[in-house]
Design an enzyme around this catalytic site. Structure first.
Site, PDB file in Angstrom:
ATOM      1  N   GLU A  90     -10.353  -5.744  -5.474  1.00  0.00           N
ATOM      2  CA  GLU A  90      -9.915  -4.555  -4.730  1.00  0.00           C
ATOM      3  C   GLU A  90      -8.677  -3.907  -5.342  1.00  0.00           C
ATOM      4  O   GLU A  90      -7.554  -4.307  -5.049  1.00  0.00           O
ATOM      5  CB  GLU A  90      -9.622  -4.913  -3.264  1.00  0.00           C
ATOM      6  CG  GLU A  90      -9.158  -3.687  -2.457  1.00  0.00           C
ATOM      7  CD  GLU A  90      -8.819  -3.979  -0.991  1.00  0.00           C
ATOM      8  OE1 GLU A  90      -8.784  -5.161  -0.600  1.00  0.00           O
ATOM      9  OE2 GLU A  90      -8.577  -3.026  -0.250  1.00  0.00           O
ATOM     10  N   LYS A 150     -14.285  -3.391  -4.595  1.00  0.00           N
ATOM     11  CA  LYS A 150     -13.839  -2.716  -3.369  1.00  0.00           C
ATOM     12  C   LYS A 150     -12.814  -1.649  -3.749  1.00  0.00           C
ATOM     13  O   LYS A 150     -11.610  -1.922  -3.799  1.00  0.00           O
ATOM     14  CB  LYS A 150     -13.251  -3.741  -2.398  1.00  0.00           C
ATOM     15  CG  LYS A 150     -12.651  -3.125  -1.132  1.00  0.00           C
ATOM     16  CD  LYS A 150     -12.433  -4.168  -0.051  1.00  0.00           C
ATOM     17  CE  LYS A 150     -11.687  -3.580   1.134  1.00  0.00           C
ATOM     18  NZ  LYS A 150     -11.746  -4.432   2.320  1.00  0.00           N
TER      19      LYS A 150
HETATM   20  P1  13P Z   1      -8.838  -0.608   5.419  1.00  0.00           P
HETATM   21  O1  13P Z   1     -10.295  -0.283   5.529  1.00  0.00           O
HETATM   22  O2  13P Z   1      -8.101  -0.539   6.730  1.00  0.00           O
HETATM   23  O3  13P Z   1      -8.169   0.121   4.296  1.00  0.00           O
HETATM   24  O4  13P Z   1      -8.741  -2.162   5.055  1.00  0.00           O
HETATM   25  C1  13P Z   1      -9.582  -2.689   4.125  1.00  0.00           C
HETATM   26  C2  13P Z   1      -8.936  -3.831   3.473  1.00  0.00           C
HETATM   27  O5  13P Z   1      -9.453  -4.926   3.488  1.00  0.00           O
HETATM   28  C3  13P Z   1      -7.654  -3.616   2.762  1.00  0.00           C
HETATM   29  O6  13P Z   1      -7.373  -4.694   1.937  1.00  0.00           O
END
Ligand code: 13P
Length: 341
Positions: free
Chosen positions: A178, A220
């Site tokens: 991510e 992600k």
């Molecule tokens: P949000 O969808 O609130 O951005 O959170 C996703 C997430 O896992 C951030 O690390």
């Protein structure tokens, strides 16, 4: 590493019409969410709240492929003593775990941060696997501001993401990679597109150098959106086109799937954007959601910590899960929101 087992889990995480519930807020982040609805944050209230989502069995079974947990939650039992991990698995969803330890200022890079948590990670992954985690998450944070991001910030964060991902795969856990480009400021959508491409190129280069098997991971990313404070907001079509363009330019087709973060978008924007992206298909990968705020906000508002509101909170959560499940297939329509209201 058993790559075919990793690939099977990664593929299940992005199964058609299903996406991931990010319920991995750290203790300090969930306290902020609870403060906003006037609920004291204790181990029991955090358990009660998360349990109500995991017991939304129909929505979990149909729309939630996996749940990202926090260290406290993966060790917690439901009120009746059933481990929460078991509740999730019984609902047909896959348990996962956030393993990063948050961000710290990056030395000599004012305004930029580096994600920590690599020390001891190999051993922690063994522990989490024994607790039932099949996948993990690590979030790198990239801000946009004048002169920011720097290449130093991109490279160090991408390097850490790849080190984390390699350790996960070595331990037979699917890494969610991510890299989040923040949408908190006033930049326009094109600046977000440029930075997002630079970030993704840097991340995939590091994944390659560190021998991460793309077939055994899930990406992600952020969507390509203007900053929240930008005077120039964008239509869902523009967000979708610019997001797909950036992803196609940077994400190899070997990646089993992409699951977006919501990043501060409104509940309905996050759904509408995901839907518009999927309507541009066929795309080289399944594209779904891994939302925290955009899946939970309505449920928190409905719950407010009161046992008599649990059913209403479950309805609110299930509705958002269903809307995003449809968006993951490009089958959402705005009037479905009105009908539910
Ligand atoms: P949000 O969808 O609130 O951005 O959170 C996703 C997430 O896992 C951030 O690390």
């Amino acid at each position: 590493m058993n790559l075919s087992a990793l690939n099977k889990i990664a593929t299940a995480m992005v199964a058609p019409g299903r996406g991931i519930l990010a319920a991995d807020e750290s203790t300090s982040t969930i306290k902020k969410r609870f403060d906003a609805i006037g609920v004291e944050s204790t181990a029991d209230t955090r358990r009660d709240y998360r349990e109500l989502m995991f017991r939304s069995t129909d929505a979990m079974a149909k729309c939630i492929s996996g749940v990202i947990l926090y260290d406290e939650t993966i060790r917690q039992n439901a009120k009746d003593g059933t481990p929460l991990v078991k509740l999730i698995a019984q609902a047909g969803s896959i348990p996962g775990i956030k393993v990063d330890k948050g961000t710290k200022p990056l030395p000599f890079c004012p305004g930029e941060v580096i994600t920590e948590g690599l020390d001891g990670l190999r051993e922690r992954l063994v522990d989490y696997r024994s607790l039932g985690a099949k996948f993990a998450k690590w979030r790198a944070v990239i801000d946009i501001a004048p002169g920011i991001p720097s290449y130093d910030c991109l490279l160090t964060n991408a390097h850490a993401l790849a080190r984390y991902a390699a350790l996960c795969q070595e331990g037979d856990i699917v890494p969610i990679v991510e890299p989040e480009v923040l949408m908190d400021r006033d930049h326009d959508i094109d600046r977000c597109a440029t930075v997002t491409e630079w970030v993704l190129k840097t991340v995939f280069e590091q994944l390659y150098y560190q021998k991460v098997a793309l077939e055994g991971m899930v990406l992600k990313p952020n969507m390509v959106v203007p900053g929240m404070k930008s005077a120039k907001q964008a239509s869902a079509t523009e967000v979708a086109e610019k997001t797909v363009r950036a992803l196609k330019a940077c994400v190899p087709a070997a990646v089993p799937g992409i699951a977006f973060l919501s990043g501060g978008q409104s509940d309905e924007d996050a759904t509408a954007h995901l839907d518009a992206i999927n309507r541009l298909g066929p795309l080289p990968w399944p594209v779904t959601f891994s939302y925290g705020r955009a899946l939970q906000h309505a449920a928190q508002q409905a719950w407010k910590g009161k046992p008599e509101n649990v059913a209403a909170a479950q309805r609110a959560f299930s509705h958002r899960a269903r809307m995003n499940g449809l968006a993951a297939q490009g089958q959402w329509q705005a009037d479905l929101e009105r009908k539910a209201a």
